[in-house]
Design an enzyme around this catalytic site. Structure first.
Site, PDB file in Angstrom:
ATOM      1  N   GLY A 180      34.085  25.149  35.429  1.00 12.45           N
ATOM      2  CA  GLY A 180      34.538  24.901  34.063  1.00 12.45           C
ATOM      3  C   GLY A 180      33.450  24.591  33.066  1.00 12.45           C
ATOM      4  O   GLY A 180      33.714  24.000  32.021  1.00 12.45           O
ATOM      5  N   ASP A 197      38.846  32.697  38.702  1.00 10.60           N
ATOM      6  CA  ASP A 197      37.714  32.699  39.622  1.00 10.60           C
ATOM      7  C   ASP A 197      38.246  32.864  41.034  1.00 10.60           C
ATOM      8  O   ASP A 197      39.334  32.375  41.356  1.00 10.60           O
ATOM      9  CB  ASP A 197      36.899  31.412  39.513  1.00 10.60           C
ATOM     10  CG  ASP A 197      35.474  31.605  40.024  1.00 10.60           C
ATOM     11  OD1 ASP A 197      34.539  31.362  39.239  1.00 10.60           O
ATOM     12  OD2 ASP A 197      35.291  32.004  41.192  1.00 10.60           O
ATOM     13  N   ILE A 247      38.565  39.443  38.932  1.00 15.66           N
ATOM     14  CA  ILE A 247      39.003  40.006  37.653  1.00 15.66           C
ATOM     15  C   ILE A 247      39.491  41.436  37.835  1.00 15.66           C
ATOM     16  O   ILE A 247      40.309  41.910  37.055  1.00 15.66           O
ATOM     17  CB  ILE A 247      37.928  39.905  36.553  1.00 15.66           C
ATOM     18  CG1 ILE A 247      36.687  40.701  36.897  1.00 15.66           C
ATOM     19  CG2 ILE A 247      37.592  38.466  36.263  1.00 15.66           C
ATOM     20  CD1 ILE A 247      35.718  40.839  35.753  1.00 15.66           C
ATOM     21  N   GLU A 248      39.027  42.107  38.890  1.00 12.58           N
ATOM     22  CA  GLU A 248      39.516  43.459  39.161  1.00 12.58           C
ATOM     23  C   GLU A 248      40.973  43.439  39.614  1.00 12.58           C
ATOM     24  O   GLU A 248      41.667  44.449  39.518  1.00 12.58           O
ATOM     25  CB  GLU A 248      38.672  44.152  40.250  1.00 12.58           C
ATOM     26  CG  GLU A 248      37.229  44.377  39.877  1.00 12.58           C
ATOM     27  CD  GLU A 248      36.321  43.186  40.189  1.00 12.58           C
ATOM     28  OE1 GLU A 248      35.137  43.257  39.866  1.00 12.58           O
ATOM     29  OE2 GLU A 248      36.804  42.178  40.739  1.00 12.58           O
ATOM     30  N   SER A 296      31.073  33.291  32.749  1.00  7.43           N
ATOM     31  CA  SER A 296      29.817  32.848  33.317  1.00  7.43           C
ATOM     32  C   SER A 296      29.623  33.616  34.620  1.00  7.43           C
ATOM     33  O   SER A 296      29.780  33.068  35.705  1.00  7.43           O
ATOM     34  CB  SER A 296      29.884  31.343  33.561  1.00  7.43           C
ATOM     35  OG  SER A 296      28.634  30.866  33.937  1.00  7.43           O
ATOM     36  N   CYS A 350      26.277  37.295  38.666  1.00  9.72           N
ATOM     37  CA  CYS A 350      25.197  38.258  38.837  1.00  9.72           C
ATOM     38  C   CYS A 350      24.944  38.940  37.504  1.00  9.72           C
ATOM     39  O   CYS A 350      25.403  40.044  37.253  1.00  9.72           O
ATOM     40  CB  CYS A 350      25.573  39.266  39.914  1.00  9.72           C
ATOM     41  SG  CYS A 350      24.272  40.449  40.250  1.00  9.72           S
TER      42      CYS A 350
END
Length: 141
Positions: A14, A34, A57-58, A76, A79
């Site tokens: 966070g 996440d 997220i995919e 954030s 990579c």
């Protein structure tokens, strides 16, 4: 002005949510996403009233994104070089204008000299009205 509705990707524990809160910008984080279960436990402790989605997220459908009805994305990513290249391609393909910055926390009075990467983007064709203290703009391709 209505508070910004913010989606937080790669939310970790966070840190971006906390930075947004400290900025005093009127905003509400509508969801945090996440895949890391340990980070999610810490995030839930830090922000118990924020919807937390434990997935990649995919794995989010377009319908899920639409339901969240957000104005801004904070992220954030773990990579940066890989994520940056794909993210830049995506925002360009979607018609966003963007500006990238390298910012040293020391320019904000924080005793940490490691440069940080920031990107701001908007869908309009007007120039981006942003210049952080002590930043160097990164040339766009």
């Amino acid at each position: 002005m209505e508070p910004l509705r913010v989606l937080e990707l790669y939310s970790g524990v966070g840190g971006m949510h906390h930075a947004l809160r400290e900025s005093c910008i009127p905003a509400q984080v509508v969801a945090a996403i996440d895949v890391n279960t340990v980070a999610n436990e810490v995030y839930k402790y830090n922000f118990p009233h924020t919807q937390l989605l434990a997935k990649t997220i995919e794995g989010i459908t377009l319908e899920e994104f639409d339901r969240l009805s957000f104005d801004m994305i904070l992220m954030s990513p773990p990579c940066q070089p890989f994520t940056r290249d794909l993210f830049i391609q995506t925002i360009e393909n979607c018609g966003f204008q963007y500006q990238e910055f390298l910012l040293s926390p020391t320019s904000l009075g924080i005793p940490n000299s490691r440069l940080r990467y920031f990107l701001i983007a908007k869908l309009q064709s007007e120039p981006l009205p942003f210049q952080a203290p002590g930043t160097d703009a990164i040339p766009q391709n």
